[in-house]
Design a protein around this motif. Structure first.
Motif, PDB file in Angstrom:
ATOM      1  N   PRO A  92     -19.494   2.236  -3.640  1.00 59.89           N
ATOM      2  CA  PRO A  92     -18.274   1.419  -3.508  1.00 59.89           C
ATOM      3  C   PRO A  92     -17.580   1.152  -4.838  1.00 59.89           C
ATOM      4  N   GLN A 120     -19.700   3.639   2.434  1.00 59.45           N
ATOM      5  CA  GLN A 120     -18.393   4.123   1.975  1.00 59.45           C
ATOM      6  C   GLN A 120     -17.301   3.947   3.032  1.00 59.45           C
ATOM      7  N   LEU A 123     -14.317   1.342   3.165  1.00 63.38           N
ATOM      8  CA  LEU A 123     -13.087   1.496   2.386  1.00 63.38           C
ATOM      9  C   LEU A 123     -12.080   2.430   3.054  1.00 63.38           C
TER      10      LEU A 123
END
Length: 403
Positions: A92, A120, A123
């Protein structure tokens, strides 16, 4: 294309060297906390001219500034670093830096842990909103394994289960280490299991299966271990069951240590202090093998050869009949890798090859958001397979109807 490689150890150095050799990028720069160590991994052939700059993933603002002007950053770092007894996730942080710099992002693994989806993916909306591409878990396994799962999945009207099998096998008196200590020990952590449409955590090595790989490997006993594929495949493919099994000498070594209690998540008393056992292991385990060590092991006969293979089996229904579709691949052995890219290993070479194939196919395409390989558009997935074929990495396919 301008390419930044973050983390220039056993894997990242091969990504950089292969990017130069195959001309995937016109400009390649490596970023690492330890500049001298990175240069030692780049010491052979194509790597000698790759510049190395100091960078630290936990300093997001500084990293973002360094990434400006690049087209892609390949995150080759471990998925976490230990700060005292705490584990700090790196994916991240690097993704945040890529977003701020407006740079495409590729990584090779997820941390996973006790969550049900790769970290991940949190995001996704931000990458989509900013029009930036991120491809996660994009090495060999995970990575190519996910693509093969999707390709076999699409053979069916309705798929029920996906099984991924991997083999990492070294033959000889020597032992080369391709992964960071963190990622190596992660294999022996609790396993995310997806059965009957439900997730749960299981003990590593709790299940085993006899897995058939293409020649020259054959039948190998494999075990359920922690893996990255389980954190994306059940979320992106409509299936009821997902299984992952791994076998070979590397897995057998970890299994033996686990059964002896060496890898247990517990604390022991050391000089009057309770110390996590894994902290001690991080101190005593060897670092990943350097490029000269991989060459020397084969040339001196200590390592006869080493093999890495993948097989994916999907079961489902087509035209009202039950059927099985499989995909399998045997990567170049260590002896062959010594010829193709001296200093790389039977693991790092295919990992880098797949990651660079993804970037080559993505170049010039407008694709925003966060994608595991199985979620990439079909034209991209098939482009990656074609790119691998150009490097003599072929996928075997088999489809049969069950009677």
């Amino acid at each position: 294309m301008r390419l930044a490689v973050l983390g220039c150890g056993a894997v990242g150095s091969v990504v950089a060297r292969l990017a130069v050799k195959t001309k995937v990028a016109e400009s390649v720069v490596c970023l690492d906390r330890d500049v001298e160590k990175a240069r030692s991994f780049l010491s052979l052939d194509e790597g000698g001219g790759v510049p190395v700059e100091e960078a630290d993933a936990v300093r997001v603002d500084e990293l973002a500034a360094k990434l400006k002007g690049f087209d892609f950053v390949v995150n080759s770092l471990p998925t976490f670093v230990r700060v005292g007894e705490r584990e700090v996730l790196l994916n991240p942080l690097v993704m945040e830096a890529a977003l701020r710099a407006g740079v495409g992002y590729v990584d090779l693994a997820c941390y996973g842990g006790k969550r049900r989806r790769a970290e991940q993916l949190s995001l996704s909306k931000r990458f989509l909103a900013e029009g930036v591409t991120a491809v996660i878990n994009a090495g060999a396994s995970p990575g190519l394994s996910n693509i093969l799962a999707r390709e076999a999945y699409e053979d069916f009207d309705r798929a029920h289960s996906v099984k991924v099998m991997s083999l990492e096998d070294q033959r000889g008196s020597s032992f080369i280490i391709s992964w960071s200590k963190e990622e190596m020990l992660n294999v022996a952590t609790p396993v995310l299991v997806y059965r009957n449409g439900r997730y749960f955590m299981s003990e590593p090595f709790a299940e085993s299966a006899l897995c058939e790989f293409p020649e020259p490997i054959g039948s190998i006993r494999c075990y359920s271990v922690s893996n990255d594929e389980s954190y994306t495949i059940p979320a992106f493919l409509r299936i009821r069951d997902f299984s992952y099994y791994a076998g070979g000498s590397d897995i057998e070594t970890l299994r033996a240590l686990y059964r002896l209690g060496v890898l247990e998540d517990r604390k022991i008393l050391v000089r009057g202090r309770l110390v996590p056992l894994r902290s001690i292991l991080y101190q005593v385990l060897r670092e990943p093998s350097g490029p000269l060590e991989a060459i020397r092991a084969v040339e001196e006969g200590d390592l006869e050869d080493a093999f890495f293979a993948l097989k994916v089996v999907v079961e489902g229904e087509v035209g009202g009949a039950r059927a099985v579709s499989s995909r399998s691949v045997v990567f170049p052995s260590q002896r062959r890798v010594n010829e193709l890219m001296p200093g790389a290993t039977y693991i790092t070479y295919p990992t880098a090859l797949v990651a660079l194939a993804v970037m080559r196919v993505l170049r010039g395409r407008r694709l925003a958001g966060v994608y595991p390989p199985e979620a990439l558009p079909g034209v991209v997935r098939r482009g990656v397979l074609a790119e691998l074929e150009s490097h003599k990495v072929f996928v075997n396919e088999e489809f049969r109807v069950l009677v």
